[in-house]
Design a protein around this motif. Structure first.
Motif, short mmCIF file in Angstrom:
data_model
loop_
_atom_site.label_atom_id
_atom_site.label_comp_id
_atom_site.label_asym_id
_atom_site.label_seq_id
_atom_site.Cartn_x
_atom_site.Cartn_y
_atom_site.Cartn_z
N PRO A 44 -2.52 1.47 9.50
CA PRO A 44 -1.54 2.56 9.50
C PRO A 44 -2.20 3.90 9.78
O PRO A 44 -3.25 4.23 9.23
CB PRO A 44 -0.97 2.51 8.07
CG PRO A 44 -1.23 1.13 7.59
CD PRO A 44 -2.52 0.71 8.22
N ILE A 45 -1.58 4.67 10.64
CA ILE A 45 -2.03 6.03 10.93
C ILE A 45 -0.93 7.03 10.60
O ILE A 45 -1.02 8.21 10.97
CB ILE A 45 -2.45 6.18 12.41
CG1 ILE A 45 -1.32 5.75 13.34
CG2 ILE A 45 -3.71 5.36 12.69
CD1 ILE A 45 -1.62 5.99 14.81
N SER A 46 0.09 6.55 9.92
CA SER A 46 1.20 7.42 9.53
C SER A 46 1.81 6.89 8.24
O SER A 46 1.55 5.77 7.81
CB SER A 46 2.28 7.46 10.63
OG SER A 46 2.91 6.19 10.76
N CYS A 47 2.61 7.71 7.64
CA CYS A 47 3.40 7.33 6.46
C CYS A 47 4.81 7.90 6.64
O CYS A 47 4.95 9.11 6.83
CB CYS A 47 2.77 7.88 5.19
SG CYS A 47 3.73 7.56 3.70
N PRO A 67 -3.42 7.58 5.85
CA PRO A 67 -2.33 8.49 5.49
C PRO A 67 -1.97 8.40 4.02
O PRO A 67 -1.79 7.31 3.48
CB PRO A 67 -1.18 8.01 6.38
CG PRO A 67 -1.52 6.60 6.73
CD PRO A 67 -3.00 6.55 6.81
N PRO A 68 -1.89 9.54 3.35
CA PRO A 68 -1.47 9.51 1.94
C PRO A 68 -0.02 9.07 1.81
O PRO A 68 0.81 9.33 2.69
CB PRO A 68 -1.65 10.96 1.50
CG PRO A 68 -1.55 11.76 2.75
CD PRO A 68 -2.14 10.91 3.83
N ALA A 69 0.27 8.41 0.72
CA ALA A 69 1.63 7.91 0.48
C ALA A 69 2.47 9.03 -0.12
O ALA A 69 2.36 9.34 -1.31
CB ALA A 69 1.59 6.70 -0.46
N ILE A 70 3.27 9.66 0.71
CA ILE A 70 4.21 10.66 0.23
C ILE A 70 5.62 10.19 0.58
O ILE A 70 5.81 9.30 1.41
CB ILE A 70 3.95 12.05 0.85
CG1 ILE A 70 4.10 12.01 2.39
CG2 ILE A 70 2.57 12.57 0.46
CD1 ILE A 70 4.01 13.36 3.05
N SER A 71 6.60 10.81 -0.05
CA SER A 71 7.97 10.34 0.15
C SER A 71 8.58 10.88 1.42
O SER A 71 9.69 10.50 1.78
CB SER A 71 8.84 10.74 -1.05
OG SER A 71 8.79 12.14 -1.26
N GLY A 72 7.89 11.76 2.11
CA GLY A 72 8.38 12.27 3.39
C GLY A 72 7.68 11.58 4.54
O GLY A 72 7.57 10.35 4.58
N CYS A 125 -9.97 7.76 2.20
CA CYS A 125 -10.33 9.15 2.46
C CYS A 125 -11.28 9.62 1.36
O CYS A 125 -11.05 9.38 0.17
CB CYS A 125 -9.08 10.01 2.50
SG CYS A 125 -9.39 11.75 2.86
N ARG A 126 -12.36 10.29 1.75
CA ARG A 126 -13.34 10.75 0.78
C ARG A 126 -12.90 12.03 0.06
O ARG A 126 -13.52 12.43 -0.93
CB ARG A 126 -14.68 11.02 1.48
CG ARG A 126 -15.38 9.78 1.99
CD ARG A 126 -16.73 10.16 2.59
NE ARG A 126 -17.42 9.02 3.17
CZ ARG A 126 -18.22 8.21 2.49
NH1 ARG A 126 -18.41 8.41 1.21
NH2 ARG A 126 -18.82 7.21 3.10
N GLN A 127 -11.88 12.68 0.58
CA GLN A 127 -11.46 13.96 0.00
C GLN A 127 -10.95 13.76 -1.43
O GLN A 127 -10.10 12.92 -1.69
CB GLN A 127 -10.36 14.58 0.86
CG GLN A 127 -9.93 15.97 0.46
CD GLN A 127 -8.70 16.40 1.24
OE1 GLN A 127 -7.57 16.02 0.92
NE2 GLN A 127 -8.92 17.19 2.28
N GLN A 128 -11.48 14.55 -2.35
CA GLN A 128 -11.07 14.50 -3.74
C GLN A 128 -10.23 15.75 -4.06
O GLN A 128 -9.85 16.50 -3.17
CB GLN A 128 -12.30 14.41 -4.64
CG GLN A 128 -13.18 13.19 -4.35
CD GLN A 128 -14.43 13.16 -5.20
OE1 GLN A 128 -14.39 13.31 -6.42
NE2 GLN A 128 -15.58 12.96 -4.57
N ALA A 158 0.81 -1.21 0.00
CA ALA A 158 0.00 0.00 0.00
C ALA A 158 0.84 1.26 0.00
O ALA A 158 0.32 2.36 0.01
CB ALA A 158 -0.91 0.01 1.23
N GLY A 159 2.13 1.11 0.00
CA GLY A 159 2.98 2.30 -0.01
C GLY A 159 3.23 2.85 1.37
O GLY A 159 3.63 4.00 1.51
N GLY A 160 2.92 2.03 2.41
CA GLY A 160 3.09 2.55 3.76
C GLY A 160 4.53 2.78 4.15
O GLY A 160 4.84 3.69 4.90
N LEU A 161 5.45 1.92 3.67
CA LEU A 161 6.85 2.06 4.02
C LEU A 161 7.63 2.44 2.77
O LEU A 161 7.68 1.68 1.83
CB LEU A 161 7.39 0.74 4.60
CG LEU A 161 6.72 0.24 5.88
CD1 LEU A 161 7.22 -1.15 6.22
CD2 LEU A 161 7.00 1.18 7.02
N GLN A 162 8.20 3.61 2.78
CA GLN A 162 8.91 4.09 1.61
C GLN A 162 10.23 4.71 2.05
O GLN A 162 10.34 5.27 3.13
CB GLN A 162 8.08 5.13 0.86
CG GLN A 162 6.73 4.60 0.40
CD GLN A 162 5.99 5.66 -0.37
OE1 GLN A 162 6.59 6.48 -1.05
NE2 GLN A 162 4.68 5.64 -0.28
#
Length: 740
Positions: A357-360, A183-188, A154-157, A33-37
């Motif tokens: 997951p509650i963090s990324c 949590p959205p998958a970002i690289s930070g 997340c329902r946010q578009q 799911a991209g949780g660990l990057q």
């Protein structure tokens, strides 16, 4: 307080092997799911940008405080004098998920799709939570092995600023940004904010046990608390229950039985299973000692607390079966020893081992807990509901607020120092929560103003606003001259003196019709909403009803072809909307809580005051006050691709007014207007944006020549400071270059 936790007996080896296999499976799913990057290296941007969000900071109140107490706001005053300060216009409606979504996407709600805390299903006329949607429920083989984990999205578009910056290679650290769960998958790094539930999948279920509760008291309060009456033995011992996570195994079996019930008769055993409470319940014990202290035994932990003493962190293991355990943490307080009263803060996911997951990256929540200390993980971490239900006092509420605010500050400092991001964004909720609950002490016209309590708590909001300045100062000291510091809020605040039931008004004005035999008085609570057990609008005759209200500001037309039992034809839609808009704009309060007035029914004043009802009046009746600033048409103020759940009409209340709690859930009270006599004494939800302006400070000059900035202008400004182009679809404009 003393506490120890004995070593638990080891489970059989086979059970541990199965657990390890499931853990490995879950870890693999998180990876997919991209949780660990891996963190991306810095691209060498010319400046660092720090954005500090303080939910609910009101422009008028902050300006007053800075003028009256300049010594408490040295950093904000410096930002104002050396850079930029301006009030900011929130979107319609000025609700936190709507405001922060407009901030995040640089767009109006028609593009991001978040219109309220609650939206409605037009096929069932039931409310649902707007920020998160469960798209898959847990499924099991033999009631043991999970073959499908619960999935939420997340329902946010819309296009989020953090996705734009991520694509440009900007290293970001986000803390508690609302509407970022999952949590959205970002690289930070990202620690999710408002939207993260407690272990009961609600926004905050508190617990209250007391020996002086009346027999037969309702277990679930309007605001989602769990109440239980304590019965003490002669030696002072007692037992109590802690209702935790709904057991996914039980829920899965109940869904199977509901399906089977359509095709066959269920056995008595199956019917009993179908109606059983799915909650995983921990049984705890305690004893009141002769010296007034209280001992508690909770899930293998032994606590000894004095009266008015908080515990340290308490761990809760809610075991669904041999393979699945939900781990939670919280703190409790002995409010009183005699009579015995115990309060437990809502139980949040343990950040070291959350169920989902509650963090990324997914292990960031554990890392922050290990390095900066344990913390409440739920988005609504400061417990306002227990104070509103009169189960805790103001001192206990403020203790919880300062404890939580300190946790958030430590989280933010750790992310900033350990991760060294190019964009640091941290959101603090304490400024919002303190105003909801303590505004009555700065508003002498509020029905809940108490001079004695005000002597102790009149400065509560001032103190939390001053804490904001301390946080700003900590970051300000660590920035280089070329770095950018933005301090902002999402909306302001106003007093909540009178509640307005829109559904009652719709009935009284012929837009909603009740079935024969039904009347006012049907009430709902948050457990009906989050527990999925509520049956809303039971007395409404939909064949004759033209409009209904759900949520904190929305009115929906009962439209043919859209609602399940629509009664308004598309040809009549515009006329019905125009009629409601006209009639609501004329709603007046003939008994506003400003100055002297009679009290017709106990301590609560309603809307039906008639001078003829009183034989002796030594003052003139008050002048009527308009309840609303305006009523907006959704199709006139919203545009975009996410219009499916947009309300047809959105109310903009005047200062002092807000929709009633029961109206939010479709309840019908006997009076359209009544005094707000709960401690929740100020708000912004549904209050007109012109009344509740947000704030913006910047250590750099901004272009304010084109009129008042809007929330939607902030995302374009942030990406502009980092030299990244804003998407053309965004509605906002960069405050560095408006008008170009």
């Amino acid at each position: 307080m003393s506490k120890d936790r004995p070593t638990k007996r080891l489970s059989p080896p086979l059970r541990w092997l199965i657990r390890l296999g499931i853990i490995a499976l879950l870890a693999g799913l998180f990876l997919l799911a991209g949780g660990l990057q891996d963190l991306q290296p810095h691209r060498g941007f010319e400046r660092r940008v720090v954005v500090l969000g303080f939910d609910g900071v009101d422009s008028d109140l902050l300006e007053r405080y800075m003028n009256e107490h300049p010594e408490r706001f040295p950093n904000l005053i410096a930002l104002r004098d050396e850079g930029t300060y301006t009030p900011v216009l929130p979107p319609v409606p000025a609700q936190s998920p709507v405001c922060w979504s407009s901030f995040t996407t640089g767009s109006n709600p028609g593009r991001h799709g978040i219109y309220d805390f609650l939206l409605r299903d037009p096929q069932s006329y039931t409310p649902f939570y707007s920020m998160v949607e469960e798209i898959a429920e847990a499924e099991f083989i033999w009631g043991l092995i999970p073959v499908q984990l619960p999935e939420v999205e997340c329902r946010q578009q819309g296009i989020k600023f953090y996705d734009v910056l991520d694509e440009a290679g900007v290293h970001q650290a986000l803390m508690q940004l609302p509407v970022t769960f999952p949590p959205p998958a970002i690289s930070g790094e990202n620690l999710s904010g408002l939207g993260v539930p407690d272990v009961r999948k609600t926004q905050g279920t508190f617990y209250y046990w007391a020996e002086d509760l009346p027999p037969g008291i309702q277990e679930n309060t309007e605001f989602g608390g769990k109440l239980e009456r304590l019965s003490l033995e002669r030696d002072g011992s007692f037992t109590f229950n802690i209702a935790g996570t709904p057991n996914p195994v039980v829920l899965d079996r109940q869904r199977e039985l509901l399906h089977d019930q359509q095709f066959r008769a269920l056995s008595a055993e199956e019917l009993d299973y179908l109606t059983r409470n799915p909650d995983i319940v921990l049984e705890a014990t305690g004893r009141r000692l002769d010296d007034g202290r209280v001992t508690l035994n909770i899930d293998g932990q032994h606590l000894t607390l004095a009266e008015n003493e908080w515990s340290d962190w308490v761990e809760f293991d809610f075991e669904a079966n041999a393979l699945i355990t939900v781990h939670g943490i919280s703190k409790l307080k002995v409010l009183s020893a005699d009579p015995l009263r115990i309060y437990l803060h809502p139980i949040t996911f343990d950040p070291r081992k959350p169920l989902v997951p509650i963090s990324c990256p997914a292990d960031l929540s554990e890392e922050v807990a290990e390095e900066a200390g344990l913390y409440y993980t739920q988005g609504w971490a400061i417990d306002t509901f227990s104070l509103s239900e009169d189960r805790i006092d103001e001192a206990t509420f403020m203790e919880n607020l300062w404890d939580t605010a300190g946790q958030r500050f430590e989280n933010a400092k750790y992310l900033f120092e350990a991760k060294d991001p190019e964009l640091m964004l941290a959101v603090f909720q304490c400024t919002d929560r303190v105003q909801h609950m303590m505004w009555r002490f700065i508003d002498h016209d509020h029905p809940m103003y108490d001079a004695e309590l005000a002597a102790e708590f009149e400065d509560a909001i001032l103190d939390v606003y001053a804490f904001m300045d301390e946080v700003v100062g900590w970051f300000r000291e660590r920035l280089a001259p070329e770095d950018v510091l933005l301090v902002l809020s999402d909306h302001g605040f106003a007093s909540f003196r009178r509640s307005v039931n829109i559904n009652t008004w719709l009935v009284e004005n012929g837009y909603m019709v009740l079935k024969e035999g039904y009347g006012f008085g049907e009430e709902f609570n948050l457990d009906d909403l989050f527990g999925g057990q509520g049956f809303f609008f039971p007395g409404v005759d939909w064949s004759k009803t033209r409009a209904y209200s759900l949520g904190l500001s929305g009115i929906y037309i009962n439209l043919e072809g859209r609602e399940a039992h629509g009664s308004v034809s598309p040809e009549d839609y515009d006329q019905v909307v125009a009629d409601i808009q006209r009639d609501l704009r004329g709603l007046m309060d003939t008994n506003p809580p400003t100055g002297p007035r009679p009290t017709a029914q106990g301590d609560i004043v309603y809307d039906d005051y008639d001078p003829g009802d009183f034989t002796e009046l030594d003052f003139a009746p008050p002048e009527p006050v308009p309840v609303l600033v305006d009523v907006y048409r959704g199709d006139e103020i919203y545009s975009g691709e996410a219009l499916e759940f947009a309300p047809d009409l959105i109310v903009g209340f005047n200062d002092g007014y807000r929709i009633s709690w029961q109206s939010c859930l479709g309840g019908l009270e006997r009076h359209t207007l009544r005094d707000q006599v709960k401690r929740w004494s100020a708000d912004h939800c549904g209050i007109d944006p012109s009344v509740v302006n947000a704030v913006l400070f910047c250590n750099q000059p901004l272009d304010l020549g084109a009129g008042q900035p809007r929330i939607i202008d902030l995302a374009p400004t942030i990406v502009d400071f980092l030299g990244v182009a804003a998407p053309e679809v965004w509605d906002g404009e960069s405050l560095m270059r408006r008008g170009e």
